[in-house]
Scaffold this motif. Structure first.
Motif, PDB file in Angstrom:
ATOM      1  N   LEU A 188       0.831  -1.210   0.000  1.00 23.70           N
ATOM      2  CA  LEU A 188       0.000   0.000   0.000  1.00 23.70           C
ATOM      3  C   LEU A 188       0.856   1.247   0.000  1.00 23.70           C
ATOM      4  O   LEU A 188       1.794   1.383   0.756  1.00 23.70           O
ATOM      5  CB  LEU A 188      -0.874  -0.006   1.246  1.00 23.70           C
ATOM      6  N   ALA A 236      -3.754   2.750   7.271  1.00 26.07           N
ATOM      7  CA  ALA A 236      -4.464   2.938   6.005  1.00 26.07           C
ATOM      8  C   ALA A 236      -5.234   4.253   6.089  1.00 26.07           C
ATOM      9  O   ALA A 236      -6.186   4.368   6.841  1.00 26.07           O
ATOM     10  CB  ALA A 236      -5.411   1.781   5.735  1.00 26.07           C
ATOM     11  N   TRP A 252      -3.840  -6.979  -2.720  1.00 27.99           N
ATOM     12  CA  TRP A 252      -3.843  -5.767  -1.900  1.00 27.99           C
ATOM     13  C   TRP A 252      -3.440  -6.118  -0.476  1.00 27.99           C
ATOM     14  O   TRP A 252      -3.828  -7.169   0.058  1.00 27.99           O
ATOM     15  CB  TRP A 252      -5.239  -5.133  -1.878  1.00 27.99           C
ATOM     16  N   PRO A 271      -2.329  -3.656   3.294  1.00 28.39           N
ATOM     17  CA  PRO A 271      -1.968  -2.347   3.850  1.00 28.39           C
ATOM     18  C   PRO A 271      -0.652  -2.409   4.607  1.00 28.39           C
ATOM     19  O   PRO A 271      -0.239  -3.460   5.081  1.00 28.39           O
ATOM     20  CB  PRO A 271      -3.127  -2.070   4.814  1.00 28.39           C
ATOM     21  N   ASN A 291     -12.871  -5.626  -3.924  1.00 27.37           N
ATOM     22  CA  ASN A 291     -12.838  -4.377  -3.182  1.00 27.37           C
ATOM     23  C   ASN A 291     -13.396  -4.608  -1.780  1.00 27.37           C
ATOM     24  O   ASN A 291     -14.515  -5.105  -1.631  1.00 27.37           O
ATOM     25  CB  ASN A 291     -13.675  -3.327  -3.927  1.00 27.37           C
ATOM     26  N   GLN A 322     -12.742   2.399   1.127  1.00 28.13           N
ATOM     27  CA  GLN A 322     -12.650   1.202   0.309  1.00 28.13           C
ATOM     28  C   GLN A 322     -11.203   0.973  -0.117  1.00 28.13           C
ATOM     29  O   GLN A 322     -10.440   1.918  -0.319  1.00 28.13           O
ATOM     30  CB  GLN A 322     -13.563   1.297  -0.913  1.00 28.13           C
ATOM     31  N   SER A 323     -10.828  -0.275  -0.237  1.00 28.38           N
ATOM     32  CA  SER A 323      -9.449  -0.612  -0.599  1.00 28.38           C
ATOM     33  C   SER A 323      -9.105  -0.162  -2.011  1.00 28.38           C
ATOM     34  O   SER A 323      -7.941   0.095  -2.311  1.00 28.38           O
ATOM     35  CB  SER A 323      -9.222  -2.124  -0.455  1.00 28.38           C
TER      36      SER A 323
END
Length: 491
Positions: free
Chosen positions: A14, A31, A111, A113, A169, A182-183
């Motif tokens: 991230l 995040a 994905w 973080p 997502n 949201q990611s």
């Protein structure tokens, strides 16, 4: 559902920017909050925002829900089971948090973080609290940390429920089903279909051996002028070392967006929905085979090239294959090799690029071929830098460098004259001789070197070295590995 203990093929990271601390007395995991209002609620056009996540009430993750690596409930699945969000094995007995493809054998991570954070223990917990917070607790005795920073939003904007949707997502909603976070707003090294890289957004590569490194060496940036650029990050966020661009830098103010479609085509749109460029068409990529369930992803890999991959989800033996890539020459990315090293790549062999140190130098970190090269431990003392028969010029052919000359000599018609000019100049450590018969004198370090392929030009690199024995002449240079040195200039 427990996460299978498999080796993930791709780890990502991230990228986030700093923000002011919350006034609450709990810490933030990292995040960072962002304006993630979906398209229907923005005043701008559809192509300058992110679509609303597709979700249903039947797949809500309600307040009070939790995940832990040590429990049977270590991840949450999307409605179709295609994606999972939760804990996955990382490192030696540790765990990370992320999103991955859960329905195919290759559980590819897309994905995660805070990759700068060390792996979590089996006692870690993620929890949606009853008062509308999404918290991380590393152990039962550690303080609660906000997994996503709420940006100091008012009480009525607290989280009411969450969902991992089939687009990959992970989304947090308020009581009115509006997106709080949201990611997709924080892409890592991967863009999924229907996920957009907006103006000013970027993704970055991840280290091949250190998946927790927060600063990826290679970046893909959607610039505000409409140009999509790949560059080598020097740690200062500078894009001056770019090595690939879309050539669309005349669209300033039109909010150009990059999007990967469900059929694998990679498009660039402006704010009016007009196609700026279809990148996939430049190499014939894109297009889903009839009757197959094909998955796609865009990833910037650790070799500095970004690619569109596809996999047939109906074939359990299928593997990710390259549909499109920004370059087929693996030596194109600037920074693939360190200082005083150059890159070679043979297209016919389709092997990774290889870095080589210039003669008389070794890798500082012999386990990392991307590390800088320094003078070999067997090198000799240079003594006084004078032309006294103790110096020679070694030659490398067909190597291009980032030129940083302090002097250009245009009246040197031969290679020997160029060598002599460098030997006569006490400041000269490198001489570059081109087909135009110009001689460029510079100092170390040499940077961003690569061997030229399929070219009629023959650039020559002369490296000044000193002999161990005064009896050595230019006609009989010593073996570089045993007796060679140059003066290093540290940048």
């Amino acid at each position: 559902m427990a996460v299978p203990t498999l080796v993930f093929l791709l780890l990502s990271a991230l990228q986030f920017s700093g923000a002011s601390a919350s006034s609450s007395n709990y810490t933030s995991y990292g995040a960072i909050s962002r304006n993630s209002v979906p398209c229907s609620r923005r005043g701008s056009s559809y192509y300058n925002c992110r679509p609303s996540p597709n979700t249903t009430d039947s797949h809500r993750i309600n307040l009070g829900s939790s995940l832990s690596p040590s429990s049977t409930n270590s991840s949450w699945l999307s409605p179709s089971g295609l994606f999972a969000f939760g804990f996955y094995p990382q490192g030696n007995g540790g765990f990370g948090v992320g999103i991955w493809y859960a329905q195919i054998p290759q559980h590819t991570l897309v994905w995660t973080p805070d990759r700068d954070d060390p792996p979590f223990s089996a006692n870690a917990t993620l929890r949606l609290t009853s008062d509308g917070r999404f918290i991380l607790q590393r152990t039962q005795h550690d303080p609660e940390e906000d997994f996503v920073y709420d940006g100091g939003q008012p009480k009525e904007s607290n989280i009411s429920w969450a969902s991992i949707v089939d687009e990959g997502n992970f989304v947090l909603f308020d009581s009115g089903s509006n997106v709080l976070w949201q990611s997709f707003d924080f892409p890592t090294n991967t863009i999924l279909p229907d996920q957009r890289l907006l103006s000013g957004d970027e993704i970055s590569s991840v280290s091949e051996t250190n998946h927790n490194s927060i600063n990826g060496r290679f970046r893909l940036l959607m610039q505000n002028n409409g140009n999509l650029v790949q560059y080598y990050s020097t740690g200062k966020g500078s894009v001056r070392y770019s090595y690939w661009e879309s050539g669309t830098n005349t669209y300033r103010g039109r909010y150009v967006t990059l999007q990967l479609d469900d059929d694998g085509n990679l498009y660039m749109f402006d704010r009016h929905g007009l196609t700026v460029k279809n990148l996939s068409l430049s190499t014939g990529g894109g297009g889903t085979p009839t009757g197959d369930t094909v998955l796609y992803r865009l990833t910037i890999d650790n070799d500095g090239i970004f690619r569109v991959y596809s996999i047939n989800a109906d074939d359990q033996k299928s593997k990710w294959s390259i549909m499109w890539e920004s370059s087929t020459d693996k030596c194109v990315p600037i920074g693939i090799c360190g200082n005083n090293a150059y890159c070679t790549y043979t297209p016919m062999e389709d092997q990774p690029a290889v870095c080589h140190c210039i003669p008389g130098f070794d890798f500082i970190d012999k386990t990392q071929q991307s590390s800088d090269c320094q003078q070999s431990e067997q090198g000799c003392s240079t003594g006084n830098q004078t032309q006294n028969g103790n110096f020679f010029m070694s030659t490398l052919e067909k190597i291009e460098w980032k030129e940083d000359q302090y002097k250009v000599l245009s009246s040197t018609p031969t290679e020997e004259k160029c060598k002599e000019a460098c030997l006569a100049d006490s400041n000269c450590e490198i001489a570059l001789f081109g087909d135009d018969q110009s001689c460029r004198l510079q100092q170390l370090p040499l940077r961003y070197g690569r061997r030229t392929v399929n070219t009629s030009t023959t650039p020559l690199t002369f490296v000044r070295g000193s002999n161990c024995s005064s009896s050595t002449t230019l006609e009989t240079p010593p073996q570089y590995s045993a007796c060679f040195s140059v003066r290093l200039i540290h940048m």
